[in-house]
Design a protein around this motif. Structure first.
Motif, PDB file in Angstrom:
ATOM      1  N   GLY A   4     -12.310  71.411 -26.689  1.00 22.96           N
ATOM      2  CA  GLY A   4     -11.010  71.101 -26.111  1.00 22.96           C
ATOM      3  C   GLY A   4     -10.764  69.600 -26.049  1.00 22.96           C
ATOM      4  N   LEU A   5     -10.310  69.017 -27.155  1.00 22.36           N
ATOM      5  CA  LEU A   5     -10.102  67.576 -27.210  1.00 22.36           C
ATOM      6  C   LEU A   5      -8.707  67.252 -26.674  1.00 22.36           C
ATOM      7  N   GLY A   6      -8.564  67.318 -25.347  1.00 26.65           N
ATOM      8  CA  GLY A   6      -7.313  66.977 -24.703  1.00 26.65           C
ATOM      9  C   GLY A   6      -7.309  65.543 -24.230  1.00 26.65           C
ATOM     10  N   TYR A   7      -6.484  65.255 -23.222  1.00 27.39           N
ATOM     11  CA  TYR A   7      -6.292  63.893 -22.735  1.00 27.39           C
ATOM     12  C   TYR A   7      -7.609  63.269 -22.269  1.00 27.39           C
ATOM     13  N   THR A   8      -8.295  63.918 -21.330  1.00 28.67           N
ATOM     14  CA  THR A   8      -9.502  63.343 -20.748  1.00 28.67           C
ATOM     15  C   THR A   8     -10.658  63.324 -21.739  1.00 28.67           C
ATOM     16  N   THR A  26     -13.268  70.192 -30.774  1.00 27.09           N
ATOM     17  CA  THR A  26     -12.397  71.282 -31.208  1.00 27.09           C
ATOM     18  C   THR A  26     -11.010  71.137 -30.612  1.00 27.09           C
ATOM     19  N   LYS A  27     -10.035  71.640 -31.363  1.00 22.91           N
ATOM     20  CA  LYS A  27      -8.675  71.838 -30.880  1.00 22.91           C
ATOM     21  C   LYS A  27      -8.229  73.200 -31.392  1.00 22.91           C
ATOM     22  N   ALA A  68     -11.884  72.744 -22.335  1.00 23.60           N
ATOM     23  CA  ALA A  68     -10.965  73.864 -22.540  1.00 23.60           C
ATOM     24  C   ALA A  68     -10.905  74.719 -21.284  1.00 23.60           C
ATOM     25  N   GLY A  69      -9.708  74.922 -20.769  1.00 16.91           N
ATOM     26  CA  GLY A  69      -9.548  75.705 -19.551  1.00 16.91           C
ATOM     27  C   GLY A  69      -9.506  77.201 -19.821  1.00 16.91           C
ATOM     28  N   ASP A  75     -12.863  82.422 -19.745  1.00 23.18           N
ATOM     29  CA  ASP A  75     -13.229  81.192 -20.423  1.00 23.18           C
ATOM     30  C   ASP A  75     -13.279  81.423 -21.932  1.00 23.18           C
ATOM     31  N   PRO A  76     -12.513  80.665 -22.718  1.00 27.84           N
ATOM     32  CA  PRO A  76     -12.446  80.931 -24.164  1.00 27.84           C
ATOM     33  C   PRO A  76     -13.736  80.622 -24.897  1.00 27.84           C
ATOM     34  N   VAL A  77     -14.500  79.645 -24.430  1.00 25.76           N
ATOM     35  CA  VAL A  77     -15.747  79.292 -25.111  1.00 25.76           C
ATOM     36  C   VAL A  77     -16.803  80.367 -24.867  1.00 25.76           C
ATOM     37  N   LEU A  78     -16.983  80.734 -23.614  1.00 27.42           N
ATOM     38  CA  LEU A  78     -18.008  81.734 -23.296  1.00 27.42           C
ATOM     39  C   LEU A  78     -17.624  83.119 -23.797  1.00 27.42           C
ATOM     40  N   ARG A  79     -16.336  83.386 -23.845  1.00 29.88           N
ATOM     41  CA  ARG A  79     -15.889  84.691 -24.359  1.00 29.88           C
ATOM     42  C   ARG A  79     -16.348  84.899 -25.797  1.00 29.88           C
ATOM     43  N   ARG A  80     -16.346  83.843 -26.563  1.00 27.37           N
ATOM     44  CA  ARG A  80     -16.678  83.978 -27.984  1.00 27.37           C
ATOM     45  C   ARG A  80     -18.080  83.476 -28.328  1.00 27.37           C
TER      46      ARG A  80
END
Length: 283
Positions: A4-8, A26-27, A68-69, A75-80
């Motif tokens: 999750g390459l967002g603002y922070t 990732t995005k 990534a929220g 949770d999208p990361v742990l889900r996959r």
């Protein structure tokens, strides 16, 4: 590796990621694959197929930053990729970026990491569940950190910009305060977890001074030499349900553990230093 390459997380990759020989991020739909040290790959947590380069990067990663929220399905990361994360052979540090929203409302009282968590909305409830799922991945050889962030501001995201474009508002709800943190100080906290030998666990990442939102607008207007917008009573101001929900939570969040155990010396201990620096830089 960054999910999750967002603002922070983007600021971390630019400012502190130099501690690593390579950074993969990732995005959901990256427009380009960036050259240099940063490899940008697609990941949305829903697709059945995962880019094999992402799986390789995860197996080779020493440290993981998760920005990534969660969504309605969790949770999208742990889900996959829960099994792949758990089995990553070199992974020694995981930082999960969460929110002080998991505490819910505390009537303006001072709280720390031991405070009761009573999320008042579905977003924060999902965050709290995800926090525990990530903490459960800690082992004797792998530290997991949950950083509960307060309201984030910094270059490109601050009230100075809203004053300049005429969208700033000065809402007044008696007794209401918000907690804030400059993105540069979040970068410090992440770096303390990933690069230094800090103990794992939950940390509040916030500045020293919870403050009424109207005070911040007034101070920022003074820096710009403009008149602040007129005060407007909260109850009489049309707001979206999400905007109104923020004002339903009132708490003063302590950063004592962050400073003590992570060794973070805030570059911007209050909104005044942060806003002054942004104004001086024209950001």
């Amino acid at each position: 590796m960054i999910f999750g390459l967002g603002y922070t997380a983007g600021f971390y990759a630019a400012e502190a990621g130099g501690a690593f020989a390579r950074v993969t991020a990732t995005k959901r739909a990256p427009e380009i694959e960036m050259a240099g040290r940063l490899q940008l790959l697609p990941f949305d947590g829903a697709s059945e197929k995962v880019d094999p380069r992402l799986l390789t990067a995860l197996r080779e990663a020493d440290a993981l930053l998760v920005s990534a929220g969660p969504d309605e399905a969790g949770d999208p990361v742990l889900r996959r990729l829960a099994a792949e994360v758990a089995a990553a052979p070199r992974l020694k540090k995981i930082v999960y970026l969460s929110t002080i929203g998991v505490y819910g409302d505390h009537g303006g009282a001072w709280i720390d990491e031991t405070a009761k968590t009573e999320p008042s909305n579905r977003r924060s409830q999902q965050r709290l569940i995800a926090e525990q799922q990530w903490l459960d991945l800690a082992t004797d050889a792998r530290a997991v950190y949950v950083l509960r962030l307060s309201g984030i501001y910094g270059p490109g995201r601050n009230v100075l910009l809203k004053l300049r474009d005429g969208t700033a508002r000065r809402l007044v709800k008696p007794g209401q305060v918000f907690n804030r943190i400059h993105v540069a100080d979040i970068v410090q906290a992440i770096d303390a977890c990933l690069v230094r030998a800090a103990p794992g666990g939950v940390y509040n990442v916030t500045d020293n001074e919870p403050a009424p939102p109207q005070d911040v607008v007034t101070y920022a207007a003074g820096l710009l030499g403009v008149e602040p917008p007129p005060e407007r009573p909260f109850e009489e101001t049309p707001l979206t349900p999400m905007q109104r929900s923020f004002y339903g939570e009132n708490k003063r969040v302590s950063n004592a553990r962050m400073k003590r155990d992570l060794g973070v010396a805030l570059a911007f201990p209050t909104y005044r230093e942060g806003m002054a620096a942004l104004a001086a830089q024209g950001e």
